[in-house]
Design a protein around this motif. Structure first.
Motif, PDB file in Angstrom:
ATOM      1  N   VAL A 167       0.875  -1.170   0.000  1.00 53.26           N
ATOM      2  CA  VAL A 167       0.000   0.000   0.000  1.00 53.26           C
ATOM      3  C   VAL A 167       0.910   1.216   0.000  1.00 53.26           C
ATOM      4  CG1 VAL A 167      -1.755   1.282   1.275  1.00 53.26           C
ATOM      5  CG2 VAL A 167      -1.811  -1.215   1.258  1.00 53.26           C
ATOM      6  N   ASP A 168       0.626   2.201  -0.854  1.00 55.19           N
ATOM      7  CA  ASP A 168       1.500   3.362  -0.897  1.00 55.19           C
ATOM      8  C   ASP A 168       1.448   4.114   0.425  1.00 55.19           C
ATOM      9  OD1 ASP A 168      -0.385   5.946  -1.335  1.00 55.19           O
ATOM     10  OD2 ASP A 168      -1.216   4.225  -2.382  1.00 55.19           O
ATOM     11  N   ALA A 169       2.550   4.775   0.743  1.00 59.63           N
ATOM     12  CA  ALA A 169       2.701   5.399   2.053  1.00 59.63           C
ATOM     13  C   ALA A 169       1.620   6.426   2.325  1.00 59.63           C
ATOM     14  CB  ALA A 169       4.092   6.046   2.151  1.00 59.63           C
ATOM     15  N   ALA A 170       1.241   7.181   1.308  1.00 57.28           N
ATOM     16  CA  ALA A 170       0.257   8.242   1.510  1.00 57.28           C
ATOM     17  C   ALA A 170      -1.113   7.713   1.882  1.00 57.28           C
ATOM     18  CB  ALA A 170       0.153   9.105   0.245  1.00 57.28           C
ATOM     19  N   SER A 171      -1.399   6.462   1.542  1.00 56.82           N
ATOM     20  CA  SER A 171      -2.724   5.901   1.785  1.00 56.82           C
ATOM     21  C   SER A 171      -2.757   4.910   2.937  1.00 56.82           C
ATOM     22  CB  SER A 171      -3.221   5.189   0.519  1.00 56.82           C
ATOM     23  OG  SER A 171      -3.194   6.038  -0.594  1.00 56.82           O
ATOM     24  N   ALA A 172      -1.609   4.567   3.496  1.00 60.25           N
ATOM     25  CA  ALA A 172      -1.541   3.477   4.465  1.00 60.25           C
ATOM     26  C   ALA A 172      -2.398   3.744   5.689  1.00 60.25           C
ATOM     27  CB  ALA A 172      -0.088   3.236   4.874  1.00 60.25           C
ATOM     28  N   ASP A 173      -2.398   4.965   6.204  1.00 62.57           N
ATOM     29  CA  ASP A 173      -3.158   5.247   7.418  1.00 62.57           C
ATOM     30  C   ASP A 173      -4.639   4.935   7.232  1.00 62.57           C
ATOM     31  OD1 ASP A 173      -0.793   6.121   8.358  1.00 62.57           O
ATOM     32  OD2 ASP A 173      -1.401   8.185   8.766  1.00 62.57           O
ATOM     33  N   GLY A 174      -5.189   5.246   6.068  1.00 62.63           N
ATOM     34  CA  GLY A 174      -6.599   5.013   5.833  1.00 62.63           C
ATOM     35  C   GLY A 174      -6.913   3.598   5.417  1.00 62.63           C
ATOM     36  N   GLN A 175      -5.938   2.854   4.908  1.00 64.05           N
ATOM     37  CA  GLN A 175      -6.213   1.529   4.357  1.00 64.05           C
ATOM     38  C   GLN A 175      -5.847   0.393   5.301  1.00 64.05           C
ATOM     39  OE1 GLN A 175      -4.867   0.665   0.436  1.00 64.05           O
ATOM     40  NE2 GLN A 175      -5.189   2.720  -0.336  1.00 64.05           N
ATOM     41  N   VAL A 176      -4.738   0.514   6.034  1.00 65.09           N
ATOM     42  CA  VAL A 176      -4.236  -0.625   6.824  1.00 65.09           C
ATOM     43  C   VAL A 176      -3.917  -0.202   8.257  1.00 65.09           C
ATOM     44  CG1 VAL A 176      -3.418  -2.052   4.904  1.00 65.09           C
ATOM     45  CG2 VAL A 176      -1.946  -0.240   5.796  1.00 65.09           C
ATOM     46  N   HIS A 177      -4.747   0.662   8.824  1.00 64.73           N
ATOM     47  CA  HIS A 177      -4.602   1.004  10.233  1.00 64.73           C
ATOM     48  C   HIS A 177      -4.962  -0.206  11.087  1.00 64.73           C
ATOM     49  CE1 HIS A 177      -8.987   1.129  10.426  1.00 64.73           C
ATOM     50  NE2 HIS A 177      -8.969   1.867   9.326  1.00 64.73           N
ATOM     51  N   ASP A 178      -4.594  -0.169  12.351  1.00 57.57           N
ATOM     52  CA  ASP A 178      -4.955  -1.261  13.255  1.00 57.57           C
ATOM     53  C   ASP A 178      -6.465  -1.478  13.234  1.00 57.57           C
ATOM     54  OD1 ASP A 178      -2.305  -1.135  13.854  1.00 57.57           O
ATOM     55  OD2 ASP A 178      -2.525  -0.687  15.986  1.00 57.57           O
ATOM     56  N   GLY A 179      -6.890  -2.723  13.063  1.00 54.60           N
ATOM     57  CA  GLY A 179      -8.306  -3.041  13.038  1.00 54.60           C
ATOM     58  C   GLY A 179      -8.957  -2.946  11.683  1.00 54.60           C
ATOM     59  N   ALA A 180      -8.249  -2.444  10.671  1.00 51.63           N
ATOM     60  CA  ALA A 180      -8.833  -2.319   9.336  1.00 51.63           C
ATOM     61  C   ALA A 180      -9.024  -3.687   8.705  1.00 51.63           C
ATOM     62  CB  ALA A 180      -7.933  -1.464   8.441  1.00 51.63           C
ATOM     63  N   VAL A 181     -10.041  -3.800   7.878  1.00 50.68           N
ATOM     64  CA  VAL A 181     -10.255  -5.015   7.092  1.00 50.68           C
ATOM     65  C   VAL A 181      -9.568  -4.829   5.752  1.00 50.68           C
ATOM     66  CG1 VAL A 181     -11.949  -6.498   5.976  1.00 50.68           C
ATOM     67  CG2 VAL A 181     -12.417  -5.561   8.245  1.00 50.68           C
ATOM     68  N   TYR A 182      -8.710  -5.760   5.421  1.00 52.19           N
ATOM     69  CA  TYR A 182      -7.961  -5.739   4.170  1.00 52.19           C
ATOM     70  C   TYR A 182      -8.416  -6.931   3.339  1.00 52.19           C
ATOM     71  CZ  TYR A 182      -3.903  -5.869   0.999  1.00 52.19           C
ATOM     72  OH  TYR A 182      -3.088  -5.872  -0.106  1.00 52.19           O
ATOM     73  N   VAL A 183      -8.718  -6.703   2.067  1.00 49.16           N
ATOM     74  CA  VAL A 183      -9.235  -7.774   1.215  1.00 49.16           C
ATOM     75  C   VAL A 183      -8.263  -8.026   0.075  1.00 49.16           C
ATOM     76  CG1 VAL A 183     -11.121  -8.502  -0.280  1.00 49.16           C
ATOM     77  CG2 VAL A 183     -11.606  -7.207   1.794  1.00 49.16           C
ATOM     78  N   HIS A 184      -7.978  -9.302  -0.133  1.00 51.76           N
ATOM     79  CA  HIS A 184      -7.087  -9.709  -1.218  1.00 51.76           C
ATOM     80  C   HIS A 184      -7.731 -10.869  -1.954  1.00 51.76           C
ATOM     81  CE1 HIS A 184      -3.094 -10.108  -3.163  1.00 51.76           C
ATOM     82  NE2 HIS A 184      -3.407 -11.393  -3.216  1.00 51.76           N
ATOM     83  N   GLN A 185      -8.173 -10.634  -3.183  1.00 52.35           N
ATOM     84  CA  GLN A 185      -8.842 -11.632  -4.024  1.00 52.35           C
ATOM     85  C   GLN A 185      -9.990 -12.316  -3.275  1.00 52.35           C
ATOM     86  OE1 GLN A 185      -8.762 -11.911  -7.021  1.00 52.35           O
ATOM     87  NE2 GLN A 185      -6.761 -11.369  -7.843  1.00 52.35           N
ATOM     88  N   GLY A 186     -10.778 -11.502  -2.557  1.00 49.76           N
ATOM     89  CA  GLY A 186     -11.962 -12.011  -1.893  1.00 49.76           C
ATOM     90  C   GLY A 186     -11.713 -12.585  -0.517  1.00 49.76           C
ATOM     91  N   THR A 187     -10.460 -12.765  -0.126  1.00 51.54           N
ATOM     92  CA  THR A 187     -10.138 -13.256   1.217  1.00 51.54           C
ATOM     93  C   THR A 187      -9.962 -12.065   2.147  1.00 51.54           C
ATOM     94  OG1 THR A 187      -9.023 -15.187   0.286  1.00 51.54           O
ATOM     95  CG2 THR A 187      -8.521 -14.632   2.580  1.00 51.54           C
ATOM     96  N   THR A 188     -10.593 -12.126   3.313  1.00 53.57           N
ATOM     97  CA  THR A 188     -10.558 -10.994   4.231  1.00 53.57           C
ATOM     98  C   THR A 188      -9.513 -11.218   5.314  1.00 53.57           C
ATOM     99  OG1 THR A 188     -12.389 -12.002   5.458  1.00 53.57           O
ATOM    100  CG2 THR A 188     -12.939 -10.292   3.860  1.00 53.57           C
ATOM    101  N   TYR A 189      -8.873 -10.123   5.666  1.00 58.25           N
ATOM    102  CA  TYR A 189      -7.857 -10.104   6.706  1.00 58.25           C
ATOM    103  C   TYR A 189      -8.142  -8.911   7.618  1.00 58.25           C
ATOM    104  CZ  TYR A 189      -5.242 -13.060   3.400  1.00 58.25           C
ATOM    105  OH  TYR A 189      -4.851 -14.044   2.538  1.00 58.25           O
ATOM    106  N   VAL A 190      -7.723  -9.023   8.866  1.00 60.73           N
ATOM    107  CA  VAL A 190      -7.796  -7.907   9.794  1.00 60.73           C
ATOM    108  C   VAL A 190      -6.370  -7.467  10.116  1.00 60.73           C
ATOM    109  CG1 VAL A 190      -8.471  -7.155  12.102  1.00 60.73           C
ATOM    110  CG2 VAL A 190      -9.982  -8.617  10.781  1.00 60.73           C
ATOM    111  N   VAL A 191      -6.139  -6.167  10.091  1.00 57.91           N
ATOM    112  CA  VAL A 191      -4.805  -5.646  10.397  1.00 57.91           C
ATOM    113  C   VAL A 191      -4.587  -5.739  11.902  1.00 57.91           C
ATOM    114  CG1 VAL A 191      -3.271  -3.664  10.291  1.00 57.91           C
ATOM    115  CG2 VAL A 191      -4.860  -4.108   8.410  1.00 57.91           C
ATOM    116  N   ALA A 192      -3.598  -6.530  12.286  1.00 61.09           N
ATOM    117  CA  ALA A 192      -3.269  -6.662  13.704  1.00 61.09           C
ATOM    118  C   ALA A 192      -2.430  -5.494  14.176  1.00 61.09           C
ATOM    119  CB  ALA A 192      -2.526  -7.975  13.947  1.00 61.09           C
TER     120      ALA A 192
END
Length: 872
Positions: free
Chosen positions: A599-624
């Motif tokens: 994830v580009d640095a400028a967008s990381a805070d909004g995309q992969v903050h603690d607790g964020a849901v991250y999706v990759h090819q339909g599989t869901t992940y939670v940012v620890a």
């Protein structure tokens, strides 16, 4: 409804007439028959044989014409449609030159004239993916030709030291990007002596991508390259600029490479075959009977998202995921900075179905029918969402088709992107939901349909994406699906704005001193700048003036022999070509250590903050955990029934406000970005300002919302750092009594200011030779520094880029053009042609066109040069 064109797949979209009312307009573009030419006599027979074995019996006319111009040493701008085979036009002369030189050395090895340096080629693309794709295509040609005496390789920041050493010593063709030229090849040109001594051709692919500040940077990088090549004794190389169909391709290419327009020959007549292409404009239906969930406080969700009332922010400053609530679509729950923000008003009583959900349905139906399709979305989140929803639709009805749908976006690992591209080419994939990452020239042909979810920003991008359908002479279907956005709504109800309006020009200004100055420093470090070098960088007097400023500030040293860089640090560090703002954040799976993407640095805070849901090819992940220092986000795989949405706040602060300021009548000359003096001038009660500002953005919280009913499950605060862009802004402020005199009520003021802000940003490129995406804006009815209603327009570039200065110097001309453009627009309440913005940070709300005209009339009535003259 318009007359429905005939296309075998259109009935799939219309669902046998059940969706017929959603089609608002259509146009069928006729097929184009191929026009062939003979292979040029100078073309190497072995290379020609390779192309023939790949099915190219004879080149199309535009390929042969362009190849011949390049072979003759003419700078060439090749601007033809997507899939028209532009690469043959530059690879044919490049490969033939190497083969001819190799043959001469082999036939007469003792002749000193045959021991000359082998001709070399540098190929530049805006992305690594495109360079890799071109390498694959080039190797196919050479393999088919059965030749091993042309050595080709990619070289970029990911290339190992050993591989880079081989490229320096042996490669005839080097495929890379402007960033590698700037940071590595040019500063270390002595290690690249062999390549530069033989440099015959420089290919600039996807030339239309180099616009705005980025385009100005790349233009100066190319001029530095040409200067060094000339110093190594071969003269200036021949440049080939391959581009999508665009306005004034020769003029744009000439500006890009630093020559006169007459020195560039444009090839624009497309002789490639094209099947009929049916383009339909599509508006999703209203959703009747819908009400927000009782416990979903949407008024709070879509309320004040910025410290200032409204903003028109550049993509580089968007860090919040402020997408519209979409209760009918499964959100892929990965925040994306390119997604459109929510409205600042309550949602309509009967909202329309989202473009994401609509395109997912259409992609599913096309895939079930066996059609190969691309679905372009405006964000990474949208790509994941469309793919997942389409799979869900088909999971039971057509499970085989469901397995053949995927997402494609930036942030995937390179090998995963290559696998997806190959699967689409081979037909293993039927549907691919993608961002504009596949808009550029990656070779994806043979597609039946293209779906476009939301306006991609420019007509040029629209037709680039549409060009993926029906390539290689087959019929194609394109559907532009409108988002619930005023701009999109206008376009699907005014088809002439899509089908008949001219393409945009590629706009950038390499003479901008804020961009030019650091490149002069870099050029001086590469080799001392001589007086005869100055014309390569622009008007010599202009360049000399900038050099004098750099000498005065200690950046360069002037000697009788020229200008020298005398510092220990690398001059290339003075500027960032893309303004990326830091290293990308790696997304790593906990336990396995597998890297999922970036994830580009400028967008990381909004995309992969603690607790964020991250999706990759339909599989869901939670940012620890997000570790900004280590540039890593650790994620855990989980099955979830909710998504996350982050919120941010944004503000603009004037630096040095309240201190003594320079008399504005002296003008605003000599500014240098963050050190720019704060200047003001008075138009009676109206105050103009120019100076350094800090644009601050911070992600402050996020919500969990249950899917699909969007019920808010909880809100959590975040403690993330603020991100600040130090830049230069121009602004004007008006006291309350001026607003009242213009019959603008307190309720109308936000819409009037916001509309004026949008229109002024849209008009500034006419005066400042910039792109709308190089600018940002904020309007507020009470700014804490000025204490008045204020409109800001700032350079979306660290340190400023000179655009705000230009606006300040031409303030009256600028605002008068803005006022006249709004007033002359025939629309009733505002449209994309006047006050709506394609990148509005508050979803084009509120806007008040009529009040904006009254406001600008009031401001202009105080212009000293026009006192007593009625505006307009």
């Amino acid at each position: 409804m318009p007359d429905v064109p005939t296309h075998p797949l259109l009935d799939v979209l219309l669902a046998g007439g059940a969706r017929a009312e959603r089609l608002t307009a259509s146009r069928t573009f006729p097929e184009r028959t191929a026009e062939h030419a003979d292979w040029p006599r100078w073309a190497d027979a072995t290379v020609v044989q390779g192309y023939r074995r790949l099915g190219v019996d004879r080149p199309w006319t535009h390929q042969a014409v362009a190849a011949d111009l390049v072979h003759q040493g003419r700078h060439t701008a090749l601007a033809t449609s997507t899939g028209s085979g532009k690469s043959l036009a530059f690879w044919l002369p490049a490969l033939s030159a190497v083969r001819t030189a190799a043959a001469a050395a082999t036939l007469d090895p003792g002749n000193i004239e045959s021991a000359h340096v082998r001709p070399t080629t540098i190929y530049l693309s805006p992305t690594k993916a495109l360079a890799a794709d071109q390498l694959s295509a080039l190797e196919r040609v050479l393999d088919a030709a059965g030749t091993r005496d042309v050595r080709v390789a990619t070289c970029d920041g990911d290339t190992s030291r050993e591989e880079r050493s081989w490229v320096q010593d042996h490669a005839d063709v080097v495929l890379t990007n402007p960033d590698f030229l700037h940071y590595s090849l040019l500063p270390n040109h002595r290690r690249w002596t062999r390549l530069l001594k033989g440099l015959r051709y420089v290919v600039v692919d996807e030339g239309h991508a180099y616009r705005g500040v980025f385009g100005a940077h790349v233009s100066l990088v190319l001029r530095r390259l040409a200067r060094l090549a000339a110093r190594y004794g071969v003269g200036s190389p021949t440049f080939v600029v391959a581009s999508a169909t665009t306005a004034e391709p020769a003029v744009s290419a000439a500006r890009l490479i630093g020559v006169a327009p007459d020195d560039v020959t444009a090839v624009t007549e497309d002789a490639s075959p094209s099947g009929r292409r049916t383009v339909v404009l599509w508006q999703p239906p209203e959703i009747t009977g819908w009400r927000p969930p009782a416990d979903a406080d949407l008024s709070a969700e879509v309320g004040s998202l910025h410290r200032d009332r409204s903003s028109d922010e550049p993509i580089s400053m968007r860090r919040a995921d402020l997408t519209e609530p979409d209760p009918w679509a499964l959100p892929a729950a990965e925040p994306d900075p390119e997604a459109a923000p929510v409205a600042t008003e309550a949602p309509p009583e009967h909202p329309r179905r989202s473009a994401t959900a609509e395109v997912a349905d259409l992609l599913a139906d096309l895939s079930a029918a066996g059609a190969r399709s691309l679905a372009f979305t405006r964000s990474r989140r949208g790509a994941e969402s469309v793919a997942q929803q389409a799979r869900d639709h088909l999971r039971h009805a057509a499970p085989d088709a469901a397995r053949r749908i995927a997402a494609y976006r930036g942030g995937y690992l390179p090998e995963e992107r290559r696998e997806l591209e190959q699967a689409l080419r081979s037909g293993d994939l039927l549907g691919l939901a993608t961002t504009n990452a596949l808009e550029l020239g990656v070779d994806i042909s043979g597609l039946d349909a293209v779906l476009i979810a939301g306006w991609p920003g420019t007509r040029m991008s629209l037709w680039q994406q549409a060009g993926r359908a029906g390539r290689a002479g087959a019929d194609g279907l394109v559907a532009f699906v409108a988002r619930e956005d005023p701009l999109d709504t206008y376009l699907v109800t005014h088809p002439e704005a899509v089908f008949d309006a001219p393409l945009e020009a590629t706009v950038f200004d390499p003479a901008n001193p804020h961009v030019l100055a650091p490149h002069l420093c870099a050029a001086a470090q590469e080799a001392p700048l001589r007086a005869e070098d100055l014309s390569a960088f622009g008007e010599p007097a202009h360049v000399r003036g900038i050099l004098e400023v750099l000498v005065a500030r200690g950046a360069l040293r002037r000697r009788t022999s020229g200008w020298y860089w005398t510092h220990h640090q690398a001059a290339t560090g003075l500027t960032d070509l893309r303004g990326a703002g830091g290293s990308p954040v790696r997304v790593v799976e906990q336990g396995t250590g597998r890297m999922l993407g970036t994830v580009d640095a400028a967008s990381a805070d909004g995309q992969v903050h603690d607790g964020a849901v991250y999706v990759h090819q339909g599989t869901t992940y939670v940012v620890a955990h997000l570790d900004l220092a280590d540039h890593t986000a650790v994620v855990q795989r989980r099955r979830l029934d909710y998504g996350t949405w982050s919120r941010s706040v944004m503000s603009v602060a004037i630096e040095g406000w309240g201190e003594d300021v320079e008399d504005a009548d002296a003008g605003a000359q000599g500014g240098d970005g963050p050190g720019h003096d704060l200047v003001t001038r008075e138009w009676g009660p109206v105050t103009w300002g120019l100076g350094p500002v800090e644009v601050t953005s911070q992600v402050v919280s996020f919500q969990r919302r249950r899917v699909p009913d969007m019920q808010v499950l909880g809100t959590e605060q975040l403690e993330l750092p603020e991100h600040t862009l130090g830049t230069v802004a121009v602004w004007w402020s008006v006291p309350e009594f001026v607003l009242r005199a213009a019959d603008i009520s307190p309720e109308e003021a936000p819409g009037a200011l916001h509309a004026a802000e949008h229109a002024s940003i849209g008009l500034l490129p006419l005066l400042a030779t910039c792109d709308r995406w190089d600018l940002g804006g904020v309007s507020t009815e009470l700014h804490p520094d000025t204490g008045e209603a204020t409109v800001f327009v700032y350079d979306a570039y660290p340190g400023g880029a000179g655009f705000a200065e230009r606006a300040y110097d031409l303030g009256a001309t600028w605002l008068r053009a803005t006022r006249d453009a709004i007033a002359a627009c025939p629309c009733a309440d505002g449209c994309p042609a006047c006050v709506q913005s394609p990148k509005c940070g508050s979803y084009n709300a509120p806007l008040d066109k009529a009040a904006a005209v009254r406001l600008l009339d009031a401001v202009l009535s105080h212009d000293p040069a026009y006192l007593g003259v009625a505006p307009g």
